[in-house]
Structure formats: structure tokens, C-alpha cells
Design an enzyme around this catalytic site. Structure first.
Site, PDB file in Angstrom:
ATOM      1  N   THR A   1      -6.493  -7.513   2.519  1.00 45.65           N
ATOM      2  CA  THR A   1      -5.348  -7.334   3.432  1.00 45.65           C
ATOM      3  C   THR A   1      -5.750  -6.366   4.535  1.00 45.65           C
ATOM      4  O   THR A   1      -4.888  -5.807   5.207  1.00 45.65           O
ATOM      5  CB  THR A   1      -4.116  -6.758   2.688  1.00 45.65           C
ATOM      6  N   SER A   2      -7.058  -6.150   4.711  1.00 46.79           N
ATOM      7  CA  SER A   2      -7.486  -5.117   5.663  1.00 46.79           C
ATOM      8  C   SER A   2      -7.911  -5.735   6.992  1.00 46.79           C
ATOM      9  O   SER A   2      -7.097  -5.816   7.921  1.00 46.79           O
ATOM     10  CB  SER A   2      -8.593  -4.280   5.037  1.00 46.79           C
ATOM     11  N   ARG A   3      -9.149  -6.172   7.110  1.00 46.70           N
ATOM     12  CA  ARG A   3      -9.607  -6.873   8.310  1.00 46.70           C
ATOM     13  C   ARG A   3     -10.573  -7.975   7.872  1.00 46.70           C
ATOM     14  O   ARG A   3     -11.408  -7.756   6.980  1.00 46.70           O
ATOM     15  CB  ARG A   3     -10.317  -5.923   9.286  1.00 46.70           C
TER      16      ARG A   3
ATOM     17  N   GLU B   1      -9.762 -15.021  12.898  1.00 51.48           N
ATOM     18  CA  GLU B   1      -8.325 -15.312  12.932  1.00 51.48           C
ATOM     19  C   GLU B   1      -7.713 -15.276  14.327  1.00 51.48           C
ATOM     20  O   GLU B   1      -6.624 -15.822  14.546  1.00 51.48           O
ATOM     21  CB  GLU B   1      -7.559 -14.320  12.038  1.00 51.48           C
TER      22      GLU B   1
ATOM     23  N   ASP C   1      -5.338 -12.223   3.511  1.00 49.20           N
ATOM     24  CA  ASP C   1      -4.286 -12.070   4.528  1.00 49.20           C
ATOM     25  C   ASP C   1      -4.919 -11.955   5.910  1.00 49.20           C
ATOM     26  O   ASP C   1      -4.212 -11.986   6.917  1.00 49.20           O
ATOM     27  CB  ASP C   1      -3.453 -10.813   4.239  1.00 49.20           C
TER      28      ASP C   1
ATOM     29  N   ILE D   1      -2.918   3.051   2.269  1.00 49.51           N
ATOM     30  CA  ILE D   1      -2.581   1.786   1.604  1.00 49.51           C
ATOM     31  C   ILE D   1      -3.268   1.689   0.245  1.00 49.51           C
ATOM     32  O   ILE D   1      -2.648   1.314  -0.760  1.00 49.51           O
ATOM     33  CB  ILE D   1      -2.962   0.587   2.510  1.00 49.51           C
TER      34      ILE D   1
ATOM     35  N   CYS E   1     -10.297  -0.529   3.284  1.00 50.08           N
ATOM     36  CA  CYS E   1     -11.022   0.348   4.218  1.00 50.08           C
ATOM     37  C   CYS E   1     -10.948  -0.272   5.617  1.00 50.08           C
ATOM     38  O   CYS E   1     -10.682  -1.455   5.761  1.00 50.08           O
ATOM     39  CB  CYS E   1     -12.463   0.546   3.759  1.00 50.08           C
ATOM     40  N   PRO E   2     -11.200   0.522   6.651  1.00 49.88           N
ATOM     41  CA  PRO E   2     -11.142  -0.041   8.006  1.00 49.88           C
ATOM     42  C   PRO E   2     -12.379  -0.878   8.314  1.00 49.88           C
ATOM     43  O   PRO E   2     -13.394  -0.765   7.620  1.00 49.88           O
ATOM     44  CB  PRO E   2     -11.108   1.201   8.896  1.00 49.88           C
TER      45      PRO E   2
ATOM     46  N   HIS F   1      -2.039 -12.869   8.279  1.00 52.07           N
ATOM     47  CA  HIS F   1      -1.939 -11.455   8.674  1.00 52.07           C
ATOM     48  C   HIS F   1      -0.466 -10.999   8.614  1.00 52.07           C
ATOM     49  O   HIS F   1       0.087 -10.493   9.588  1.00 52.07           O
ATOM     50  CB  HIS F   1      -2.524 -11.231  10.079  1.00 52.07           C
TER      51      HIS F   1
ATOM     52  N   ASP G   1     -14.819   5.234  -2.008  1.00 53.89           N
ATOM     53  CA  ASP G   1     -14.473   5.629  -0.640  1.00 53.89           C
ATOM     54  C   ASP G   1     -15.606   6.509  -0.140  1.00 53.89           C
ATOM     55  O   ASP G   1     -16.155   7.298  -0.910  1.00 53.89           O
ATOM     56  CB  ASP G   1     -13.132   6.402  -0.629  1.00 53.89           C
TER      57      ASP G   1
HETATM   58  P1  NAI Z   1      -6.453   4.928   6.090  1.00 52.26           P
HETATM   59  O1  NAI Z   1      -7.188   5.426   7.290  1.00 52.26           O
HETATM   60  O2  NAI Z   1      -5.327   5.731   5.539  1.00 52.26           O
HETATM   61  O3  NAI Z   1      -7.499   4.711   4.896  1.00 52.26           O
HETATM   62  C1  NAI Z   1      -8.742   4.077   5.044  1.00 52.26           C
HETATM   63  C2  NAI Z   1      -9.676   4.618   3.975  1.00 52.26           C
HETATM   64  O4  NAI Z   1     -10.908   3.894   4.061  1.00 52.26           O
HETATM   65  C3  NAI Z   1     -10.015   6.115   4.164  1.00 52.26           C
HETATM   66  O5  NAI Z   1      -9.809   6.817   2.946  1.00 52.26           O
HETATM   67  C4  NAI Z   1     -11.479   6.097   4.566  1.00 52.26           C
HETATM   68  O6  NAI Z   1     -12.199   7.234   4.112  1.00 52.26           O
HETATM   69  C5  NAI Z   1     -11.959   4.832   3.863  1.00 52.26           C
HETATM   70  N1  NAI Z   1     -13.220   4.325   4.392  1.00 52.26           N
HETATM   71  C6  NAI Z   1     -13.720   4.412   5.651  1.00 52.26           C
HETATM   72  N2  NAI Z   1     -14.931   3.838   5.720  1.00 52.26           N
HETATM   73  C7  NAI Z   1     -15.205   3.392   4.456  1.00 52.26           C
HETATM   74  C8  NAI Z   1     -16.321   2.737   3.882  1.00 52.26           C
HETATM   75  N3  NAI Z   1     -17.410   2.455   4.599  1.00 52.26           N
HETATM   76  N4  NAI Z   1     -16.260   2.410   2.576  1.00 52.26           N
HETATM   77  C9  NAI Z   1     -15.176   2.744   1.827  1.00 52.26           C
HETATM   78  N5  NAI Z   1     -14.093   3.361   2.323  1.00 52.26           N
HETATM   79  C10 NAI Z   1     -14.114   3.684   3.620  1.00 52.26           C
HETATM   80  O7  NAI Z   1      -6.008   3.463   6.445  1.00 52.26           O
HETATM   81  P2  NAI Z   1      -4.793   2.619   5.828  1.00 52.26           P
HETATM   82  O8  NAI Z   1      -3.527   2.954   6.549  1.00 52.26           O
HETATM   83  O9  NAI Z   1      -4.826   2.725   4.359  1.00 52.26           O
HETATM   84  O10 NAI Z   1      -5.203   1.129   6.288  1.00 52.26           O
HETATM   85  C11 NAI Z   1      -6.377   0.502   5.784  1.00 52.26           C
HETATM   86  C12 NAI Z   1      -6.665  -0.726   6.620  1.00 52.26           C
HETATM   87  O11 NAI Z   1      -5.639  -1.700   6.396  1.00 52.26           O
HETATM   88  C13 NAI Z   1      -6.614  -0.485   8.153  1.00 52.26           C
HETATM   89  O12 NAI Z   1      -7.881  -0.068   8.631  1.00 52.26           O
HETATM   90  C14 NAI Z   1      -6.244  -1.827   8.687  1.00 52.26           C
HETATM   91  O13 NAI Z   1      -7.417  -2.518   9.060  1.00 52.26           O
HETATM   92  C15 NAI Z   1      -5.593  -2.553   7.508  1.00 52.26           C
HETATM   93  N6  NAI Z   1      -4.193  -2.918   7.759  1.00 52.26           N
HETATM   94  C16 NAI Z   1      -3.817  -4.231   7.598  1.00 52.26           C
HETATM   95  C17 NAI Z   1      -2.518  -4.625   7.788  1.00 52.26           C
HETATM   96  C18 NAI Z   1      -2.067  -6.054   7.578  1.00 52.26           C
HETATM   97  O14 NAI Z   1      -0.962  -6.433   8.011  1.00 52.26           O
HETATM   98  N7  NAI Z   1      -2.841  -6.893   6.910  1.00 52.26           N
HETATM   99  C19 NAI Z   1      -1.500  -3.657   8.232  1.00 52.26           C
HETATM  100  C20 NAI Z   1      -1.967  -2.298   8.305  1.00 52.26           C
HETATM  101  C21 NAI Z   1      -3.284  -1.954   8.091  1.00 52.26           C
END
Ligand code: NAI
Length: 325
Positions: A229-231, A260, A255, A155, A202-203, A292, A174
Site C-alpha cells: 500500500t506504499s508505492r 500506475e 494498492d 502507517i 517504507c517510502p 491506490h 526499518d
Molecule cells: P513515515 O515517514 O511515517 O514512515 C516511513 C518509514 O519508512 C520510516 O520509519 C523510515 O525510517 C522507513 N524507511 C525509510 N527508508 C527505508 C528503507 N530503505 N527500508 C526500510 N524502511 C525505511 O511514512 P508513512 O506515513 O508511514 O507512509 C509510508 C508510505 O506509505 C509513504 O511513503 C507513502 O508512499 C505511502 N502511502 C500510501 C498511501 C496510499 O493511499 N496507498 C497513502 C499514504 C501514504
């Protein structure tokens, strides 16, 4: 047929699951209630459960599911912070939908940013009332501004491309920088100090919980705009509220929200809002809250349903895919 109990189901989840279920040999049973220790018994007689972001998949729930004969937990989302993976290990398989549509989430982050910045939500309400005054609607350009992206996975990288398309300067942080990055990585403190806009991708982990807190907010530029938009728990919401009151933070696009789980996705209009922090945040003219919603596009729902059904079928064929360990 493989029997799957689907928890926290919403009307928009059903068509896709019903489309991809039969062709993968799956019969879904839908429950509106969230999965928790009180509702786990509904899974009795099912081979697996299908859950979403705010279902409770803690150790007692995992044990209760096992007693019901459940062998698989299929998350119909990417994040898995609500699963006790240690408790699940060796007992029950957990699968997820890792990358159904990074564009859906990144585009929602942009939608929120532009709405907040150009006040289109306020303009819409005004013109519907034939109020064509522009007073109070002064916005700001994004062109030439610096955006700091935290988390450059699926994302984050789509969001970076979008921001570059707008002519913004991109810096990123990252813990695992991408080797093929064509943007600049900087230390987190430098990102805080130089960014006009900060977007979290980030997660949620023990390390990232409340990464936006009193101290990190203090390091940011005056007037910074935050996008999450993450958590929700990436941000200490009380600290954010304080800095909005002090006018240090210029805007927040949220978001997701730490508390929540009993609020988002529900129609609580007409109820008294118990959460004072959320109520105060929503009352701010420079805060935009969506429930969300970033994942919610027809393309993403289609992709989620397809991958979820395929994950379930693969597990029961003895070849698990998209497993979370
Ligand atoms: P992804 O796994 O492709 O990317 C996450 C990135 O965060 C990775 O590059 C990882 O190295 C990095 N990361 C891990 N720990 C970190 C830290 N301490 N500091 C900085 N970076 C760090 O995940 P993706 O698909 O990009 O999703 C990201 C987040 O978006 C998900 O974890 C999820 O919580 C959230 N999400 C929210 C949605 C919504 O509807 N609002 C829908 C889908 C995902």
C-alpha cells in the site's frame, strides 16, 4: 485571496477544499488534468498549485510553474517521490500532508489481506448469483502466523498494532528503528525468510526501488503473501508475476503499481489494457488490485483538505509548515 490551481482533481477532493479554502483566504481553481509540462501553463495567474501522487513535478515542470509566477507546490498527499526536490530547492517551496490518517492506509492493508485470504470477494459474487457452494473458498487463519513489516513509521506502526490484535507474531525492519518499539526488529533477510505475510510501509527512494525483486523473492517462504500500500516501484512487478506463476508467492495485495500513473484513478473499462504485466497480475486468482485507494476514507479526505489549506495559508503568511526539502 490566494489563488491555487488544483490538478488531477476528483469529485471527492472538491467538498473538503471548498470547505477549508475560504476560511484560509484561498480560492481554488479545479483542473481534472494531471500536472505535466503540457498542462503547467494552466497555472498562469495562480500563486500556487495543489497536486497529487501521479502529477509530474520534474525539473522542466518546476521551471514552467516558476515562469507562471507559482511560488508554492502543495502536495495533498504524504509521499513526495514524484517531486524533483533538488530542482525545486531554492526556487519553489514544496509542502505536503505528512500524516493525515495512517489508520486509513493500515486498515486498507488489512481489508485487502483478509479479502484475499478468506476469498470474500469471490463469495460475494457467488451468493449474489445464489451459488452457495463453498468449493474453492478454503482460506487460512492469520492467528499465529508471522507478519514482516518493512517501514515502521506512522502507517507501519498502526499496521503492527492491528496484526498484534489478530494474534500474529510481528517482526519488522526499518533503516531507522524506532527507539520506543515494543516489537522485534530483524535484519531484512531474516524478515524475508520467516514471514508468512510481508507488508511494505517504507517510502519510495533510490534505495527502496525494486527492493522486492527476483533475489529478495527467492529468499521468502513458499506461499508468502505480499501487501503493498506504499508505492508501486518498491516491487519489480515482472519478477513478482514470475514468482506467482511459479507458485512461490501465495498471494499479492497491490494498492499501488509501478506503472500506475496513466491507469489508476481512471475508468478504463471498455478500453484495451496496454499493460500486459498488470493485466496478467489482475487475471491471477490470488492477486487483488485496488487503484491506490488506501487513503480514501471520509476521515482522511477531511484531514487532507484541512491540512492542505492550512499549509497554503501558512506559506503565504511567511511561516511555511510541513515543508519538504
Ligand atoms: P513515515 O515517514 O511515517 O514512515 C516511513 C518509514 O519508512 C520510516 O520509519 C523510515 O525510517 C522507513 N524507511 C525509510 N527508508 C527505508 C528503507 N530503505 N527500508 C526500510 N524502511 C525505511 O511514512 P508513512 O506515513 O508511514 O507512509 C509510508 C508510505 O506509505 C509513504 O511513503 C507513502 O508512499 C505511502 N502511502 C500510501 C498511501 C496510499 O493511499 N496507498 C497513502 C499514504 C501514504
Amino acid at each position: 485571496m490566494i489563488k491555487i490551481a488544483v490538478f488531477d482533481v476528483k469529485p471527492y477532493d472538491i467538498p473538503g477544499l471548498e470547505r477549508y479554502g475560504p476560511e484560509n483566504g484561498i480560492e481554488f481553481k479545479f483542473f481534472e488534468t494531471k500536472l505535466n509540462i503540457d498542462t503547467a501553463g494552466l497555472a498562469a495567474g495562480s500563486d500556487g498549485v495543489c497536486v497529487f501522487v501521479n502529477d509530474d513535478i520534474s525539473e522542466p515542470v518546476i521551471d514552467a510553474l516558476r515562469q507562471c509566477g507559482v511560488k508554492l507546490i502543495a502536495l495533498r498527499c504524504a509521499g513526495f517521490n514524484n517531486v524533483d526536490l533538488r530542482a525545486a530547492s531554492g526556487k519553489i517551496c514544496v509542502v505536503r500532508v505528512p500524516g493525515y490518517s495512517p489508520h486509513a492506509v493500515a486498515e486498507h492493508a488489512l481489508a485487502m489481506l483478509l479479502t484475499l485470504l478468506r476469498k470474500t470477494h469471490k463469495a460475494y459474487l457467488r451468493t449474489r448469483d445464489f451459488n452457495f457452494s463453498l468449493t474453492g473458498l478454503v482460506g487460512a487463519n492469520l492467528f499465529g502466523k508471522t507478519v514482516g513489516v518493512i517501514g515502521t513509521g506512522r502507517i507501519g506502526r498502526v499496521f503492527i498494532d492491528i496484526c498484534r490484535g489478530l494474534g500474529m507474531r510481528v517482526i519488522a525492519y526499518d533503516v531507522y528503528p524506532a527507539k520506543d518499539a515494543d516489537f522485534e526488529y530483524v535484519a531484512l533477510d531474516r524478515l524475508f525468510a520467516e514471514s508468512d505475510v510481508i507488508s511494505l510501509h517504507c517510502p519510495l527512494t533510490p534505495e527502496t526501488t525494486h527492493m522486492i525483486n527476483e533475489k529478495s523473492l527467492d529468499k521468502m517462504k513458499d506461499g508468502v503473501i505480499l501487501i503493498n500500500t506504499s508505492r508501486g516501484a518498491l516491487i519489480d512487478a515482472e519478477a513478482l508475476l514470475e514468482q506467482i506463476k511459479k507458485k512461490k508467492v501465495g498471494g499479492a495485495c497491490l494498492d499501488v503499481y509501478e506503472e500506475e500513473s496513466d491507469i489508476f484513478f481512471e475508468d478504463l473499462s471498455g478500453h484495451i489494457m496496454d499493460d500486459d504485466v498488470l493485466a496478467r497480475l489482475i487475471s491471477m486468482p490470488n492477486v487483488l488490485v485496488t487503484s491506490h485507494q488506501a487513503f480514501l476514507t471520509d476521515d482522511a479526505l477531511e484531514s487532507i483538505a484541512k491540512t492542505t489549506a492550512e499549509n497554503i495559508a501558512a506559506f503565504f503568511r511567511g511561516k511555511p509548515q510541513n515543508e519538504v526539502k
